[in-house]
Enzyme design. Structure first.
Site, PDB file in Angstrom:
ATOM      1  N   TYR A 187       7.956  19.532   7.276  1.00 43.11           N
ATOM      2  CA  TYR A 187       7.586  18.279   7.930  1.00 43.11           C
ATOM      3  C   TYR A 187       8.777  17.825   8.761  1.00 43.11           C
ATOM      4  CZ  TYR A 187       9.919  16.480   3.694  1.00 43.11           C
ATOM      5  OH  TYR A 187      10.804  16.248   2.670  1.00 43.11           O
ATOM      6  N   HIS A 216      13.016  20.924   6.876  1.00 42.96           N
ATOM      7  CA  HIS A 216      12.887  20.702   8.310  1.00 42.96           C
ATOM      8  C   HIS A 216      13.288  21.939   9.100  1.00 42.96           C
ATOM      9  CE1 HIS A 216      12.675  16.739   6.678  1.00 42.96           C
ATOM     10  NE2 HIS A 216      13.974  16.671   6.441  1.00 42.96           N
TER      11      HIS A 216
END
Length: 316
Positions: A244, A291
């Site tokens: 995400y 990430h």
């Protein structure tokens, strides 16, 4: 001959006026469609850049949560729920009801227009800010968006002293003054419950780690980023790379939706390639955690190259 000259002058005037009207209408259309205020304060993006941007930017995205837009579709709910496992999941609808009995229930920053020119600084926490002397430039922006615990005291010359918005989640929360909007980045329903708790019962002090049971902030300046906005950033801007988006990248896209000119400070490594905060010596890996730092960096580079944002690295 006199008639021909007069007719010619009339034709020239007509063409000139018509051209001006067309240019103005084009600028207004571009501004409204892409939220760039192309004719007012962001005039450098060419047609190729506009196409690239429009393929990713969604003007209709729900940026902040309110009662009206709070219902989540099936895919959004399960994507959001999958970000972090919760042993006990509260009733989302009931939590939302309580949220907006306490905090402003409205569509924030829906004032887009061709005449608006709002400038914003998105200030990260990179060590490349040390010695940058960006403080005055940062403070000159209309909005200054900071994230997590990034302090200003003692670093004003390089990072500025102004903070209009601070993006946090429970595990990164800090106190803020009455001039700052608390922007909650909710990764789970418990984060929404924690937000309620810090202004009421103050009973939540544990998520997957200890969190502050109380935070000093103005209740009337609280905003909550929409779970669908997080999903849109992940899918449209990052093409679903990584787990995400990072807080910094979400803050950047948030700025693109509420601002007309965006400047970025304090992202990326130092001149020597070291990744650390300007306020401590803790080193980190750009691709660490969930990430995809590489994908985020590529998008940021494209936004800068296409003149949609301006990035300041500290050594240039």
């Amino acid at each position: 001959m006199m008639i021909n000259k007069r007719t010619l002058r009339q034709v020239v005037v007509f063409v000139s006026v018509a051209s001006t009207i067309c240019i103005v209408l084009f600028c207004q259309t571009s501004t409204w469609s892409f939220h760039t205020d192309a004719c007012v304060c962001n005039c450098a993006m060419d047609s190729e850049g506009l196409l690239w941007f429009s393929q990713r930017y969604k003007p209709s995205a729900n940026v902040t949560l309110n009662t009206k837009n709070s219902p989540l579709d099936f895919h959004t709910y399960w994507w959001w729920k999958s970000l972090q496992n919760e042993s006990t999941v509260a009733d989302y609808k009931k939590v939302v009801e309580v949220l907006f009995s306490l905090f402003p229930d409205k569509d924030h920053y829906s004032d887009t227009s061709p005449s608006r020119c709002r400038t914003c600084a998105v200030v990260g926490n990179s060590g490349n800010l040390i010695g940058s002397h960006y403080g005055a430039l940062i403070d000159s922006q209309d909005f200054v968006i900071r994230m997590n615990e990034g302090p200003t005291k003692g670093f004003e010359q390089d990072v500025g002293s102004k903070t209009t918005h601070r993006v946090i989640y429970p595990e990164s929360a800090v106190d803020m003054d009455e001039t700052t909007h608390l922007i909650l980045l909710p990764f789970k329903i418990l984060d929404l419950q924690w937000l309620i708790s810090i202004f009421t019962t103050r009973h939540i002090d544990l998520t997957y780690m200890y969190v502050k049971p109380s935070v000093k902030a103005d209740r009337n300046k609280v905003m909550i980023l929409h779970p669908a906005f997080m999903k849109y950033i992940y899918e449209s801007w990052l093409q679903s790379h990584g787990g995400y988006p990072s807080t910094g990248f979400i803050s950047l896209i948030f700025a693109l939706h509420i601002c007309d000119e965006v400047s970025m400070f304090g992202f990326g490594p130092t001149k020597d390639g070291v990744w650390h905060h300007y306020f401590d010596d803790f080193s980190s890996d750009s691709n660490g955690g969930p990430h995809d730092g590489g994908s985020e960096g590529e998008v940021i580079a494209q936004l800068h190259q296409k003149h949609r944002i301006t990035t300041y690295k500290g050594w240039e």
